[in-house]
Design an enzyme around this catalytic site. Structure first.
Site, PDB file in Angstrom:
ATOM      1  N   TYR A   1       0.196 139.487   4.433  1.00 48.62           N
ATOM      2  CA  TYR A   1       0.112 138.257   3.650  1.00 48.62           C
ATOM      3  C   TYR A   1      -1.252 138.152   2.979  1.00 48.62           C
ATOM      4  O   TYR A   1      -2.283 138.423   3.598  1.00 48.62           O
ATOM      5  CB  TYR A   1       0.312 137.032   4.535  1.00 48.62           C
ATOM      6  CG  TYR A   1       1.578 137.052   5.357  1.00 48.62           C
ATOM      7  CD1 TYR A   1       2.663 137.829   4.986  1.00 48.62           C
ATOM      8  CD2 TYR A   1       1.690 136.291   6.513  1.00 48.62           C
ATOM      9  CE1 TYR A   1       3.814 137.845   5.735  1.00 48.62           C
ATOM     10  CE2 TYR A   1       2.843 136.297   7.272  1.00 48.62           C
ATOM     11  CZ  TYR A   1       3.906 137.076   6.877  1.00 48.62           C
ATOM     12  OH  TYR A   1       5.041 137.087   7.629  1.00 48.62           O
TER      13      TYR A   1
ATOM     14  N   GLU B   1       7.924 114.576  18.224  1.00 48.49           N
ATOM     15  CA  GLU B   1       8.977 114.395  17.216  1.00 48.49           C
ATOM     16  C   GLU B   1       8.752 113.193  16.302  1.00 48.49           C
ATOM     17  O   GLU B   1       9.392 113.098  15.246  1.00 48.49           O
ATOM     18  CB  GLU B   1      10.342 114.312  17.905  1.00 48.49           C
ATOM     19  CG  GLU B   1      10.750 115.640  18.535  1.00 48.49           C
ATOM     20  CD  GLU B   1      12.074 115.582  19.266  1.00 48.49           C
ATOM     21  OE1 GLU B   1      12.837 116.574  19.186  1.00 48.49           O
ATOM     22  OE2 GLU B   1      12.346 114.554  19.926  1.00 48.49           O
TER      23      GLU B   1
END
Length: 434
Positions: A319, A394
């Site tokens: 990358y 969450e």
């Protein structure tokens, strides 16, 4: 509210058509995250994940097609002509055996030896959340492109496949987000310019001459060659580079079969990460110079040693450096400050030696990659990404969803705030976008 749920911000109101008796928008996002978490798949093996993505998009009424073998490309068009912004999520899991914790009993991975240990399940859920908001609020110009990209975890990454297959054609800007435990839950961080490192993999085969260890004069020991390389490469780099410019490590040494024999070869596998091409070039050259010196050091006379010692070096430049567009990033910062006054924002977050193939998109079109914090000491959500007990807070899924939606909508309405005119000219000249 006449059966309509509102997300209220300083500068806009996001309206959701929801039955008050049905599951809430936030619960829907969390449920999707948990569904993906239960059934992770490895890079370029995300076939069931792809099926699930296509089904959810169909339920939302969004046109979609397969891309990059196991990925999905989708489009949401507004009611007026305008620019196009791409929102990207990764979809692959990791080869990690998930451990039971105090919170994951209901959604622990059902696929043995595979785990969403890097937040990709949450990334998918947030992108679906943003997609739903755009579907239910179509009064916007232009197009929102949704990229569900496979194989982020293995270089060269699925992004190159997405680009090669036309995933960025017609796209004016791109945005991605990643969940990390390096800052507190619900906060966001980014920086203009270089933000995440390049990743480079090297493999070296040290070639010696095997034999009985009682006769070292008849052998060339590749084990010693490998250890000499490891002990010499670090000081050689330290003389040339500041420590904040790079990291290098050897992750595997392999060779030999028994205790009393010098092996013929030893393999070393490692990687290094940098923030600019010049540093990469220095490391490439230094590795070769160290290997040449070691080769010379172990030369022995005699026909039996002809062509030895030797080495093979294979370097994979993976990358590239992830570079956030400065103009786009500044505009994002201003919009977040305006629309999310309660949000903790780090506009100059420290660069990280983590790497991301989202960098490939940013080499084609301007945009930003945002870090979304999930560190929550009170809830004991502290494990770093790739841990076998990694989990997320969450509550941040709603935050990430709203950021995706708010920034994208503002870009579509006011692209001039986000695009450097020179960047726009380069985009128009790029054949990959035609």
């Amino acid at each position: 509210m006449n059966g309509r749920n509102c997300i209220c911000r300083k500068s806009e109101v996001i309206r959701l058509r929801e039955d008050p008796s049905a599951e809430t928008f936030e619960a829907w996002i969390i449920r999707l995250r948990r569904e993906f978490h239960r059934y992770p798949e490895l890079s370029f093996e995300e076939y069931e994940t792809q099926k699930r993505i296509l089904k959810i998009l169909e339920e939302l009424g969004i046109e979609a097609r397969k891309i990059a073998d196991t990925g999905v490309l989708a489009s949401i068009k507004g009611t007026m002509p305008g620019p196009c912004i791409a929102l990207r999520t990764d979809t692959d899991g990791l080869q990690v055996q998930e451990e039971f914790t105090e919170r994951n009993e209901g959604y622990i991975s059902r696929n043995d030896g595979v785990m969403h240990a890097c937040g990709h399940d949450g990334h998918m859920a947030m992108l679906f959340g943003a997609a739903r908001l755009f579907v239910e609020n179509r009064d916007f110009p232009g197009e929102v492109r949704l990229i569900f990209q496979p194989a982020e975890e293995i270089p060269p990454g699925g992004s190159e496949r997405v680009i090669a297959e036309g995933g960025l054609k017609g796209v004016d800007a791109v945005m991605g987000m990643h969940i990390f435990t390096n800052h507190e839950s619900g906060s966001v961080g980014f920086r203009p310019g270089p933000f995440m490192a390049s990743t480079n993999r090297f493999e070296i085969v040290f070639k010696g001459k095997g034999g009985h260890i009682s006769k070292p004069e008849s052998c060339i020991d590749p084990v010693r060659m490998a250890t000499d390389f490891i002990s010499s490469i670090y000081p050689a780099l330290e003389k040339q580079l500041e420590p904040d410019k790079y990291v290098l490590g050897v992750g595997r040494i392999q060779g030999g079969a028994q205790f009393n024999r010098t092996p013929d070869r030893v393999e070393a596998l490692g990687s290094y990460r940098t923030f600019d091409s010049r540093t990469t070039e220095i490391i490439d050259l230094t590795i070769k110079e160290c290997l040449e010196r070691i080769k010379e050091r172990y030369v022995k006379p005699g026909e039996e040693f002809a062509g030895l010692p030797d080495y093979e070096l294979d370097v994979l430049h993976g990358y590239p450096v992830l570079v956030n567009d400065p103009v786009f990033t500044d505009a994002v910062n201003l919009k977040l400050q305006e629309s999310f006054p309660e949000l903790t924002i780090y506009p100059e977050l420290e660069k990280t030696f983590a790497a991301e193939d989202f960098a490939s998109y940013l080499r084609v079109v301007p945009g930003i990659f945002i870090s979304l914090g999930t560190l929550n000491q009170k809830e004991r959500i502290v494990e770093i990404n790739h841990s076998s007990t990694f989990d997320i807070d969450e509550k941040i899924l709603r935050t990430g969803t709203e950021i995706f939606y708010t920034i994208s909508l503002d870009f579509l309405k006011h692209p001039e705030k986000y695009l450097d005119p020179q960047s726009k000219e380069k985009t128009n000249d790029n054949p990959e976008l035609r």
